[in-house]
Write an enzyme that holds these catalytic residues in place. Sequence first.
Site, mmCIF file in Angstrom:
data_model
loop_
_atom_site.group_PDB
_atom_site.id
_atom_site.type_symbol
_atom_site.label_atom_id
_atom_site.label_comp_id
_atom_site.label_asym_id
_atom_site.label_seq_id
_atom_site.Cartn_x
_atom_site.Cartn_y
_atom_site.Cartn_z
ATOM 1 N N GLY A 46 0.839 -1.195 0.000
ATOM 2 C CA GLY A 46 0.000 0.000 0.000
ATOM 3 C C GLY A 46 0.873 1.243 0.000
ATOM 4 N N GLY A 47 0.325 2.318 0.552
ATOM 5 C CA GLY A 47 1.061 3.578 0.580
ATOM 6 C C GLY A 47 2.374 3.480 1.331
ATOM 7 N N GLY A 92 22.593 13.298 -29.636
ATOM 8 C CA GLY A 92 22.140 13.834 -28.352
ATOM 9 C C GLY A 92 22.690 13.032 -27.191
ATOM 10 N N ALA A 93 22.906 11.741 -27.436
ATOM 11 C CA ALA A 93 23.424 10.889 -26.364
ATOM 12 C C ALA A 93 24.860 11.283 -26.001
ATOM 13 C CB ALA A 93 23.350 9.425 -26.772
HETATM 14 C C1 HXC Z 1 -3.305 -3.819 12.391
HETATM 15 C C2 HXC Z 1 -2.177 -5.686 11.708
HETATM 16 C C3 HXC Z 1 -1.948 -5.114 10.433
HETATM 17 C C4 HXC Z 1 -2.463 -3.817 10.198
HETATM 18 C C5 HXC Z 1 -1.043 -7.043 10.456
HETATM 19 N N1 HXC Z 1 -1.594 -6.891 11.663
HETATM 20 N N2 HXC Z 1 -1.243 -5.978 9.674
HETATM 21 N N3 HXC Z 1 -2.851 -5.051 12.668
HETATM 22 N N4 HXC Z 1 -3.125 -3.198 11.214
HETATM 23 N N5 HXC Z 1 -2.272 -3.185 9.046
HETATM 24 C C6 HXC Z 1 -1.589 -7.831 12.758
HETATM 25 C C7 HXC Z 1 -2.402 -9.057 12.494
HETATM 26 O O1 HXC Z 1 -3.769 -8.810 12.791
HETATM 27 C C8 HXC Z 1 -1.794 -10.040 13.459
HETATM 28 O O2 HXC Z 1 -2.276 -9.754 14.738
HETATM 29 C C9 HXC Z 1 -0.330 -9.650 13.436
HETATM 30 O O3 HXC Z 1 -0.279 -8.306 12.940
HETATM 31 C C10 HXC Z 1 0.500 -10.522 12.523
HETATM 32 O O4 HXC Z 1 -0.149 -10.619 11.280
HETATM 33 P P1 HXC Z 1 -0.435 -11.982 10.525
HETATM 34 O O5 HXC Z 1 -1.510 -11.746 9.569
HETATM 35 O O6 HXC Z 1 -0.641 -13.063 11.535
HETATM 36 O O7 HXC Z 1 0.965 -12.217 9.822
HETATM 37 P P2 HXC Z 1 1.260 -12.820 8.392
HETATM 38 O O8 HXC Z 1 0.471 -14.085 8.199
HETATM 39 O O9 HXC Z 1 2.729 -12.881 8.274
HETATM 40 O O10 HXC Z 1 0.673 -11.763 7.355
HETATM 41 C C11 HXC Z 1 1.235 -10.475 7.282
HETATM 42 C C12 HXC Z 1 0.380 -9.546 6.399
HETATM 43 C C13 HXC Z 1 -1.085 -9.609 6.887
HETATM 44 C C14 HXC Z 1 0.441 -10.063 4.956
HETATM 45 C C15 HXC Z 1 0.963 -8.167 6.477
HETATM 46 O O11 HXC Z 1 -1.100 -9.373 8.303
HETATM 47 C C16 HXC Z 1 -1.944 -8.586 6.256
HETATM 48 O O12 HXC Z 1 -2.407 -8.773 5.119
HETATM 49 N N6 HXC Z 1 -2.218 -7.498 6.991
HETATM 50 C C17 HXC Z 1 -3.091 -6.449 6.534
HETATM 51 C C18 HXC Z 1 -2.363 -5.642 5.531
HETATM 52 C C19 HXC Z 1 -3.145 -4.444 5.148
HETATM 53 O O13 HXC Z 1 -4.181 -4.503 4.503
HETATM 54 N N7 HXC Z 1 -2.657 -3.261 5.614
HETATM 55 C C20 HXC Z 1 -3.252 -2.026 5.344
HETATM 56 C C21 HXC Z 1 -2.734 -1.684 3.970
HETATM 57 S S1 HXC Z 1 -3.258 -0.107 3.494
HETATM 58 P P3 HXC Z 1 -2.571 -10.885 15.815
HETATM 59 O O14 HXC Z 1 -3.150 -10.128 16.979
HETATM 60 O O15 HXC Z 1 -3.492 -11.834 15.185
HETATM 61 O O16 HXC Z 1 -1.212 -11.476 16.121
HETATM 62 C C22 HXC Z 1 -1.981 0.787 3.942
HETATM 63 C C23 HXC Z 1 -2.159 2.156 3.542
HETATM 64 C C24 HXC Z 1 -0.970 2.947 3.896
HETATM 65 O O17 HXC Z 1 -1.049 0.392 4.499
HETATM 66 C C25 HXC Z 1 -1.258 4.327 3.451
HETATM 67 C C26 HXC Z 1 -0.091 5.174 3.684
HETATM 68 C C27 HXC Z 1 -0.283 6.469 2.983
#
Ligand code: HXC
Length: 529
Positions: free
Chosen positions: A178-179, A413-414
């Site tokens: 993501g971001g 140009g290069a």
């Molecule tokens: C809160 C999160 C989290 C998140 C992971 N966790 N990502 N909690 N916010 N974004 C937590 C999980 O719930 C879990 O908690 C623990 O971290 C470990 O994650 P797992 O899923 O068990 O680990 P894994 O199987 O290795 O998978 C990792 C992962 C997956 C692929 C990153 O967790 C995932 O898909 N997370 C969501 C990603 C996501 O959609 N993020 C937002 C993206 S948008 P517990 O309590 O169960 O241990 C974004 C926008 C940014 O980031 C914008 C910036 C401008």
Amino acid sequence: MIYMIGEEIERKEIEELRERLNMVKLGGGQEAIDRQHAAGKLTARERLEILFDNGIYTELDMFVTHRATEFGMNAKKAYGDGVVTAFGKINNRSVVAIAQDFTFMGGSVGEMHAAKIVKALGYAMSVGVPVVFLNDSGGARIQEGVDSLKGYGDIFYLNVMASGSIPQIAVIMGPCAGGAVYSPALMDFVIMVNKISYMFITGPKVVRAAIGEEVTEMELGGPEIHAAKSGVAHFVADDEREAINIVKKLLSYLPSNSLELPPRVQTGDDPQRTAQLLNSIVPEDASKPYDMRTVIENIVDRKTFFEVQKDFAKNAIIGFARLHGYTIGVVANQPLYYMGALDIDSSDKIAKFVRFCNAFNIPIVTLVDVPGFVPGTLQEYRGIIRHGAKILYAYAEAVVPKLTVIVRKAYGGAYIAMGSRHLGADFVIAWPTAEVAVMGPEAAAEIIWRREIQAVNDESERKIMLQKLAAEYREKLTTPYYAASRGYIDAIVEPSETRPILAKALEFLITKREIRIRPPPKKHGLIPL
Ligand code: HXC
């Protein structure tokens, strides 16, 4: 008696502190640490121990916790809030590091997590030391909503403020989606680790839902993809230790900030050493390639060439090296790919590197063998004009010492783009094999003598005529002596003598201060993007 109570109180407080420090070290807890290890990953603190000299570092903000309350967040708290920020020494030079702790809520970025990163970046900027960001995060902390996005925005803002002021290195040691990808993208170098890291704007599930494309995480944004196709990654490491070694090596070439010169190192390689091999490296036949990497390795101090983005846009080579102990940035065409012609990706690669060198006082040595820009609709439609212009802009803007060696072709140009005198090169030399011209002699002869050539009916006679005319053009106009007679080339040297003459010129130019033309005041120039 009173004294005894005082002592007891003191012991209790110290005991409590120790307990709290143990909790700090546990991050998201022992179970999560075990899961991290089972996934083949080190924890944030283990990474920092490898990064810093003797495993010693001073942690900042270790007792910070989040203040979110919704969605069960009261029950989820850990000291540090999922990120370790610290300062310490790498090869005896100060560095600030940020290491996301995946064991607490997947290293996700909430308000306080982000505030710690912002504070660490601010420290690095005000002290003037590089920052190393070890990324391992699930992205924006979903439970904290817009506070999390605000945190990301603050990080990006600081990345931009720090850009060109202190070196910023991102290492991707887990998810980066993501971001979240934009902090590494705003930094100077991205190092990815095989098997455990990936970067993408939208993950496979969203891709499937949005456009029906089936793709795995690694196919979408694994290290190989970003090293070879997108150019996002500058280095790929086999494991985390190798990634950290790359960080250390990279830092060894760089100054701590834009106001300092890079460290000079005694490499033990005689600057006057000649390289006979170079006298025969360019093939007689101008259409045959050779490996420019061999040329580079024979010119710079032995074993100091450190290539950057080696699998991306292979028709151009960039990297750091040392010459006479000074750090230099090397830019070269690579005749092994597209005969060294410039395309969109190589233009971006060169331009960004030249600007980095300029920002951090690193002299640029350019080795030229370029037949032009890659022709065709594919390149034109995607904007070779816009991208090629970046090289011109970057070289013209660069005020560091610029030394250029024309090895063989320098066409059109290069020729101008590749660190020519006309864009402010300080010292330009050419090998006797150099050809400096608007275009290749055959193409030039076909245009100049089109009517005369067409008047000849016999095809083989026509060919002989063309060859003769091309030879005449080559002798009169493309010879380096012609460009040298105009002062565009300072010296024509035997290839074997390239190292000694460059070493002398670099030593002379290292104190260069003057800008050729000082533009009137402005906020910033407008590099074609
Ligand atoms: C809160 C999160 C989290 C998140 C992971 N966790 N990502 N909690 N916010 N974004 C937590 C999980 O719930 C879990 O908690 C623990 O971290 C470990 O994650 P797992 O899923 O068990 O680990 P894994 O199987 O290795 O998978 C990792 C992962 C997956 C692929 C990153 O967790 C995932 O898909 N997370 C969501 C990603 C996501 O959609 N993020 C937002 C993206 S948008 P517990 O309590 O169960 O241990 C974004 C926008 C940014 O980031 C914008 C910036 C401008």
